[in-house]
Design a protein around this motif. Structure first.
Motif, mmCIF file in Angstrom:
data_model
loop_
_atom_site.group_PDB
_atom_site.id
_atom_site.type_symbol
_atom_site.label_atom_id
_atom_site.label_comp_id
_atom_site.label_asym_id
_atom_site.label_seq_id
_atom_site.Cartn_x
_atom_site.Cartn_y
_atom_site.Cartn_z
ATOM 1 N N ARG A 284 -3.080 0.551 6.643
ATOM 2 C CA ARG A 284 -2.402 -0.725 6.886
ATOM 3 C C ARG A 284 -1.104 -0.821 6.069
ATOM 4 N N VAL A 285 -1.161 -0.357 4.796
ATOM 5 C CA VAL A 285 0.034 -0.356 3.947
ATOM 6 C C VAL A 285 1.124 0.521 4.563
ATOM 7 N N ASP A 286 0.745 1.720 4.997
ATOM 8 C CA ASP A 286 1.718 2.639 5.598
ATOM 9 C C ASP A 286 2.343 2.027 6.839
ATOM 10 N N THR A 287 1.515 1.361 7.648
ATOM 11 C CA THR A 287 2.025 0.763 8.889
ATOM 12 C C THR A 287 3.007 -0.366 8.591
ATOM 13 N N LEU A 288 2.660 -1.232 7.623
ATOM 14 C CA LEU A 288 3.550 -2.337 7.281
ATOM 15 C C LEU A 288 4.886 -1.820 6.733
ATOM 16 N N GLN A 289 4.830 -0.806 5.882
ATOM 17 C CA GLN A 289 6.073 -0.234 5.356
ATOM 18 C C GLN A 289 6.917 0.354 6.482
ATOM 19 N N GLU A 290 6.260 1.053 7.407
ATOM 20 C CA GLU A 290 6.974 1.637 8.539
ATOM 21 C C GLU A 290 7.644 0.553 9.387
ATOM 22 N N MET A 291 6.945 -0.576 9.617
ATOM 23 C CA MET A 291 7.507 -1.662 10.419
ATOM 24 C C MET A 291 8.697 -2.313 9.719
ATOM 25 N N ILE A 292 8.613 -2.480 8.413
ATOM 26 C CA ILE A 292 9.725 -3.076 7.661
ATOM 27 C C ILE A 292 10.969 -2.199 7.778
ATOM 28 N N PHE A 293 10.826 -0.887 7.599
ATOM 29 C CA PHE A 293 11.974 0.020 7.720
ATOM 30 C C PHE A 293 12.516 0.034 9.143
ATOM 31 N N LEU A 294 11.625 -0.082 10.121
ATOM 32 C CA LEU A 294 12.052 -0.091 11.521
ATOM 33 C C LEU A 294 12.937 -1.294 11.821
ATOM 34 N N VAL A 295 12.552 -2.465 11.301
ATOM 35 C CA VAL A 295 13.325 -3.683 11.559
ATOM 36 C C VAL A 295 14.628 -3.668 10.753
ATOM 37 N N LEU A 296 14.607 -3.069 9.545
ATOM 38 C CA LEU A 296 15.804 -3.034 8.699
ATOM 39 C C LEU A 296 16.875 -2.095 9.238
ATOM 40 N N MET A 306 16.260 -0.997 -2.495
ATOM 41 C CA MET A 306 15.366 -1.692 -1.568
ATOM 42 C C MET A 306 14.328 -0.717 -0.994
ATOM 43 N N ILE A 307 14.773 0.515 -0.651
ATOM 44 C CA ILE A 307 13.844 1.521 -0.122
ATOM 45 C C ILE A 307 12.741 1.808 -1.138
ATOM 46 N N LYS A 308 13.147 1.994 -2.396
ATOM 47 C CA LYS A 308 12.171 2.297 -3.446
ATOM 48 C C LYS A 308 11.201 1.144 -3.646
ATOM 49 N N ARG A 309 11.724 -0.096 -3.618
ATOM 50 C CA ARG A 309 10.877 -1.279 -3.827
ATOM 51 C C ARG A 309 9.815 -1.380 -2.724
ATOM 52 N N ILE A 310 10.233 -1.129 -1.484
ATOM 53 C CA ILE A 310 9.291 -1.220 -0.363
ATOM 54 C C ILE A 310 8.249 -0.115 -0.441
ATOM 55 N N GLN A 311 8.691 1.128 -0.755
ATOM 56 C CA GLN A 311 7.755 2.245 -0.822
ATOM 57 C C GLN A 311 6.725 2.081 -1.939
ATOM 58 N N GLN A 312 7.123 1.446 -3.032
ATOM 59 C CA GLN A 312 6.212 1.287 -4.170
ATOM 60 C C GLN A 312 5.257 0.110 -4.015
ATOM 61 N N GLN A 313 5.553 -0.786 -3.084
ATOM 62 C CA GLN A 313 4.716 -1.978 -2.917
ATOM 63 C C GLN A 313 3.459 -1.620 -2.122
ATOM 64 N N LYS A 314 2.282 -1.847 -2.676
ATOM 65 C CA LYS A 314 1.010 -1.511 -2.030
ATOM 66 C C LYS A 314 0.174 -2.749 -1.688
ATOM 67 N N ASP A 315 0.642 -3.914 -2.074
ATOM 68 C CA ASP A 315 -0.088 -5.157 -1.774
ATOM 69 C C ASP A 315 0.179 -5.560 -0.321
ATOM 70 N N MET A 316 -0.866 -5.568 0.508
ATOM 71 C CA MET A 316 -0.684 -5.854 1.933
ATOM 72 C C MET A 316 -0.182 -7.270 2.175
ATOM 73 N N ASP A 317 -0.617 -8.229 1.380
ATOM 74 C CA ASP A 317 -0.143 -9.603 1.553
ATOM 75 C C ASP A 317 1.359 -9.705 1.305
ATOM 76 N N VAL A 318 1.820 -9.023 0.260
ATOM 77 C CA VAL A 318 3.258 -9.022 -0.037
ATOM 78 C C VAL A 318 4.030 -8.336 1.083
ATOM 79 N N LEU A 319 3.524 -7.206 1.547
ATOM 80 C CA LEU A 319 4.209 -6.482 2.619
ATOM 81 C C LEU A 319 4.267 -7.299 3.909
#
Length: 344
Positions: A284-296, A306-319
């Protein structure tokens, strides 16, 4: 916004097409001198004019610019005229900064001293008040904040002219701006403006100008159609991917529910159940990160921070909250600020 075609006779000098025809025609230099005299209060003689002058970015990935009218006064002073009816006023200061920086970066040859850098006037002519103070002219110069009375002469002046402003200005500038905004005979109230109106009238009556206007209209319509179709295609693809992401979310939830039920029914060990949850959570974390990069991606170059911040974030609620942010916000700088706020 639906395109509404205006007849050539209805155009004003604030319209890109007519402004270009005026500055590139047989009286183009005379028209440029009139602009400089009325706006900058300077009489100029030897000038070279470059209508719709293009300057590329430092490389193919950098933003280039198109100056509506670039005037070179014998290498000693440069003028950039930008009649503009559409730019968001919030973007104007940084647009001005970028234009000047890109142009300055090309003016000195290797080894030349900085005093060879020519003066520069950047002049935006606007139909909307850029600062909301009803001024006809807003003059921008660099200064020393702590010592405002101490001269700081870097040769750079920016003017933001508001065609409907009532404060400041002078008679000559007022008359010119009125005519630029509404290029009608009744607004040609001085001898120079009467001559300008005769020139503009001749331009509008020429058959070849009418043909160019028709072609420019058809070309713009084609570009907009292509852009719309491209946007629709990208929108469908993005919607499909978001739909897949939402489907995965629902599927993961159902899978978790089924897993819990199976665990209760079959008495599976807690460790195995927990491990399955963690595996799903990582997916789920990988999918959310992938979707964020896709929209960006379509919004511009994503900063490394920003890329580093998103990749390091593992909290699904935050993502999930971040995904909503990037979907609802267009500008990368605003997205970056909001992501920082969401972390706190």
């Amino acid at each position: 916004m639906k395109m509404v075609k205006r007849e050539l006779e209805e155009l004003n000098l604030m319209d890109d097409f007519l402004f270009f025809e005026a500055v590139s025609g047989e009286k183009g230099e005379w028209f440029c001198r009139l602009l400089i005299k009325a706006i900058c209060q300077r009489d100029v003689k030897d000038i070279q004019i470059y209508p719709q002058n293009m300057i590329q970015g430092n490389d193919t990935m950098r933003h280039g610019i198109r100056m509506d009218l670039y005037v070179d006064e014998s290498g000693s002073c440069l003028y950039d005229f930008e009649p503009d009816k559409y730019t968001d006023k919030k973007l104007l200061p940084k647009r001005n900064r970028y234009y000047r920086a890109l142009l300055d970066g090309r003016l000195l040859e290797a080894g030349e001293e900085y005093d060879k850098l020519p003066d520069m006037w950047t002049i935006f002519i606007l139909t909307k008040d850029p600062f909301g103070k009803d001024r006809m002219c807003y003059t921008i110069k660099n200064k020393i904040i702590e010592e405002p009375d101490t001269p700081y002469e870097d040769g750079a002046v920016s003017l933001f002219l508001y065609t409907k402003g009532t404060m400041g200005g002078n008679k000559q500038l007022t008359q010119l701006l009125n005519y630029l905004a509404e290029s009608k005979e009744e607004n040609a109230v001085s001898e120079e403006l009467k001559e300008l109106h005769r020139y503009v009238t001749r331009i509008k009556c020429r058959k070849e100008v009418g043909v160019r206007y028709m072609k420019s209209w058809e070309l713009e319509k084609m570009w907009r159609k292509e852009a719309r179709e491209e946007g629709l295609a990208e929108g469908r693809e993005l919607g499909k991917r978001i739909g897949i992401e939402e489907g995965r979310k629902k599927g993961f939830e159902e899978g978790r529910q089924e897993g819990r039920q199976e665990g209760r029914e079959e008495g599976r060990e807690e460790g195995r159940e927990e491990g399955r949850k963690e595996g799903i959570g990582q997916g789920r974390v990988d999918t959310l990160q992938e979707m964020i990069f896709l929209v960006l991606a379509p919004k511009g170059n994503i900063p490394d921070e920003m890329i580093k911040r998103i990749q390091q974030q593992k909290d699904m609620d935050v993502l999930e909250r971040w995904l909503h942010v990037v979907l609802e916000t267009d500008m990368l700088c605003e997205i970056q600020e909001k992501l920082c706020d969401k972390v706190q």
